[in-house]
Design an enzyme around this catalytic site. Sequence first.
Site, mmCIF file in Angstrom:
data_model
loop_
_atom_site.group_PDB
_atom_site.id
_atom_site.type_symbol
_atom_site.label_atom_id
_atom_site.label_comp_id
_atom_site.label_asym_id
_atom_site.label_seq_id
_atom_site.Cartn_x
_atom_site.Cartn_y
_atom_site.Cartn_z
ATOM 1 N N CYS A 109 0.809 -1.223 0.000
ATOM 2 C CA CYS A 109 0.000 0.000 0.000
ATOM 3 C C CYS A 109 0.839 1.269 0.000
ATOM 4 O O CYS A 109 0.353 2.336 -0.380
ATOM 5 C CB CYS A 109 -0.935 0.010 1.203
ATOM 6 S SG CYS A 109 -2.133 -1.336 1.207
ATOM 7 N N HIS A 168 -9.184 3.817 -1.391
ATOM 8 C CA HIS A 168 -7.762 3.482 -1.231
ATOM 9 C C HIS A 168 -7.281 2.713 -2.460
ATOM 10 O O HIS A 168 -7.227 1.490 -2.448
ATOM 11 C CB HIS A 168 -7.605 2.647 0.042
ATOM 12 C CG HIS A 168 -6.238 2.121 0.313
ATOM 13 N ND1 HIS A 168 -5.084 2.651 -0.238
ATOM 14 C CD2 HIS A 168 -5.839 1.074 1.097
ATOM 15 C CE1 HIS A 168 -4.039 1.963 0.212
ATOM 16 N NE2 HIS A 168 -4.472 0.999 1.006
ATOM 17 N N CYS A 221 0.311 2.216 6.550
ATOM 18 C CA CYS A 221 0.533 0.804 6.857
ATOM 19 C C CYS A 221 0.564 0.010 5.555
ATOM 20 O O CYS A 221 -0.042 0.410 4.557
ATOM 21 C CB CYS A 221 -0.548 0.273 7.789
ATOM 22 S SG CYS A 221 -2.232 0.372 7.139
#
Length: 382
Positions: A89, A336, A366
């Site tokens: 990510c 996201h 994260c």
Amino acid sequence: MPEAVIVEAVRTPIGKRNGALAGVHPVDLSALVLRELATRTGIDPAVIDDVHWGCVGQLGDQSSNVGRFAVLAAGWPESVPAVTINRACGSSQQAVDYAAMAVMSGQQEVVVAGGIESMSRIPLGASRQSGEPYGATARDRYDGSDFNQLTGAELIARGWGLSRRQLDEFSAQSHERAAAAIDAGAFDGQLVPVPTEAGPVSVDQGLRRGTTADTLAALKAVAGEDGLHHAGSSSQISDGAAAILITTPEKARELGLTPIARYVAGAVVGADPVMVLTGPIPATQKLLARTGLSIDDISAFEVNEAFASVPLAWLAETGADPKRMNPLGGAIAVGHPLGASGAILMTRLVHHLRDNGLRYGLQTMCEGGGTANATLVELVEA
């Protein structure tokens, strides 16, 4: 050592899964923000030394170095290289860090960082379907763990004593803040409208106005009857792209550009891969120790809302002012798009600093596998 500054940052609106951006090829979506970056700055793309492009699902439409094909699709000179980066990510946040490092090392002068993810075209977890990504040795080390992020989010919620109500209240706040930001035009200066067959897309799609903790309370938990997270307290699956131009202050002056923010420092850490998502806590601590700043010195934080428990645990550990964290909402409200999210958050952050005259901004993310990035930028006074 040379300094690195951000002179422009642009992004597409964030599209919902199978929504308005699903019909746009990820190479074309990437090319759109690259072209916009060149248009806004007026630079000749031939001066760009490299393009660092984040992407997680590097298969299918996003395979074969999607960053390089985005450069070609943008119409930039063949001499402009590109590399595609995967730190889960945090891929495009790492792209920003790498670009700044290249400039600060003196090896390169003008670098573009950014990223893409079309989760409508390359579904979440698609790259895992054809094999075993973790290997027996890694699993055995952690007692057969499947390193599942939802499991990690649940462990974090229970470990920090967070109730479902607290998670729901935070998630509703994300929508409330995002709605206020959209209505105030906070994103207007950073967005690149995306042309589609149905017309241009110019606003983040994921927002659900009117969301409250009470409406979220009606949603079914994902991890069983006693689970704490659900679809409404988790980041949305999305499509999007962003691009950021990084150079030295001297080169910026030569090109007639005014920097927005100075890159101060970056940090990356590894943390518990079973809990997966706690890395932003030690990453932030490492970054602050490196810069000599305290948490109270930071004016704004972007802490990616992978799940509601992640920023809430980060708040509890860092003691940051909750009003300064994700003041424009976050991924729970607007989405996201994995490989693009780091650059999207940085774009939001530097524009927020400039628009509000705030000095320091800190971004942390994260990442799958238990890693995390943290990046600190400082507003350049006009």
